[in-house]
Scaffold this active site. Structure first.
Site, short mmCIF file in Angstrom:
data_model
loop_
_atom_site.label_atom_id
_atom_site.label_comp_id
_atom_site.label_asym_id
_atom_site.label_seq_id
_atom_site.Cartn_x
_atom_site.Cartn_y
_atom_site.Cartn_z
N LYS A 1 0.84 -1.20 0.00
CA LYS A 1 0.00 0.00 0.00
C LYS A 1 0.88 1.25 0.00
CE LYS A 1 -3.81 -2.49 2.19
NZ LYS A 1 -4.42 -2.91 3.45
N ASP B 1 -11.22 2.98 4.30
CA ASP B 1 -11.67 1.60 4.12
C ASP B 1 -13.20 1.53 4.08
OD1 ASP B 1 -9.53 -0.19 3.79
OD2 ASP B 1 -8.97 0.01 5.90
N GLN C 1 -4.26 -1.59 9.74
CA GLN C 1 -4.11 -2.92 9.13
C GLN C 1 -4.65 -4.01 10.07
OE1 GLN C 1 -2.97 -3.57 5.91
NE2 GLN C 1 -3.68 -5.62 6.35
#
Ligand code: NAP
Length: 295
Positions: A54, A121, A98
């Site tokens: 990422k 997200d 994460q």
């Protein structure tokens, strides 16, 4: 019949090129460089690779990435304090925690602490609600990636029977919700499906999967969907990522389904690369929204 392979890797590269151009234009116009702050707790090897990928993707797109690594023994209150700091920092536009988090930390509490305006997200209840009402602030990365694969491969969703297998908050549920909207990320044809959502309590799943025009599978069970569970001509989107010895395989029996499906995503190289591309799209969107509300 031999299925057409839906090449997610190449679609993701195209989207990432488009985002890179949009980032350059945004920086030129606003003087602001979009920034994604990632938090990694512990040393899970899979998570380290995901976070690193990422970071690289952000940098390639011309965005800033800021990684905070915390030991696996980090307390929930220390993690909440870090999130509060990032929520307040105007130079941070997106925050990514994460997963998975260590056992002493309540994942729901942590995800709920991320400011909805930086929730790239799209996990926050407010953002899920907005998606459900068809006025999304951010689209959830993996389901959005699936819509991009379909739309950019010329596969309309409108009027089709889409069967989604799996009802997680990250993939299955938002996927079903997006397919059923009146408008999708790529317009009206990229939505308006008739949707069936099946899960581990659905008796005889094959009864449903055989009725699908488009079958989307996200259950985390290697090669679970076999050729006899799918009707000829079905479009098959495999979201699963499972380790099988030294191989990565999906939730569908790729070799078997190639003879039955009209189109299919491979694993790896299908949905996975889109997830990162859509995270970049959300980070840019967050920076743009923050700029427009700061006036
Ligand atoms: P998850 O949170 O474990 O959810 C799995 C879902 O599948 C649950 O709703 C479960 O039903 C359902 N399920 C499990 N076994 C089933 C069965 N035998 N028949 C029908 N339904 C069944 O998983 P997830 O986060 O959605 O991830 C699913 C897969 O996608 C994993 O392999 C994951 O690695 C992969 N993934 C890939 C990406 C990507 O970027 N490509 C992103 C996210 C996830 P219940 O609710 O009844 O338990």
């Amino acid at each position: 019949m031999t299925a057409r392979i839906l090449d997610g890797k190449s679609i993701a590269m195209t989207i990432r090129g488009e985002i890179q151009q949009a980032v350059t234009a945004f920086i030129a116009e606003s003087g602001v460089q979009p920034c994604l702050a990632a938090i990694l707790v512990g040393d899970d090897p899979g998570s380290q690779v995901y976070v690193r990928n990422k970071e690289i993707a952000c940098e390639k797109a011309g965005m800033k990435s800021r990684l905070t690594r915390l030991p696996g023994s980090t307390s929930q209150s220390d993690l909440l304090a870090l999130i509060a700091e990032l929520n307040k920092d105007p130079s941070v536009h997106g925050i990514l925690v994460q997963l998975p988090l260590p056992d002493q930390i309540d994942t729901r509490v942590i995800l709920d602490a991320v400011s909805p305006s930086k929730d790239v997200d799209a996990f926050a209840p407010e953002n899920v609600g907005l998606i459900s009402q068809g006025r999304p602030r951010f689209l959830p990365c993996t389901p959005h990636g699936v819509m991009q694969i379909l739309g950019r491969s010329g596969i309309d969703v409108i009027g089709k029977h889409c069967v989604v297998v799996g009802r997680s908050d990250i993939v299955g549920k938002p996927m079903a919700m997006m397919l059923a909207q009146k408008s999708g990320p790529l317009g009206k044809s990229n939505a308006n499906a008739t949707v069936t959502l099946v899960h581990s309590n659905t008796p005889d799943i094959a009864t449903w999967t055989r009725q699908a025009d488009i079958l989307i599978v996200a259950i985390g069970k290697p090669r679970f969907i076999t050729a006899d569970m799918v009707s000829p001509g079905t479009v098959v989107i495999d979201v699963g990522i499972n380790r099988d010895g030294d191989k990565i395989v999906g939730d569908v029996d790729y070799e078997g389904l190639q003879e039955v499906a009209s189109a299919i995503t491979p694993v790896p190289g299908g949905v996975g690369p889109l997830t990162i591309a859509m995270l970049l799209a959300n980070t840019l969107a967050a920076a743009k929204q923050s700029k427009s509300t700061s006036h």
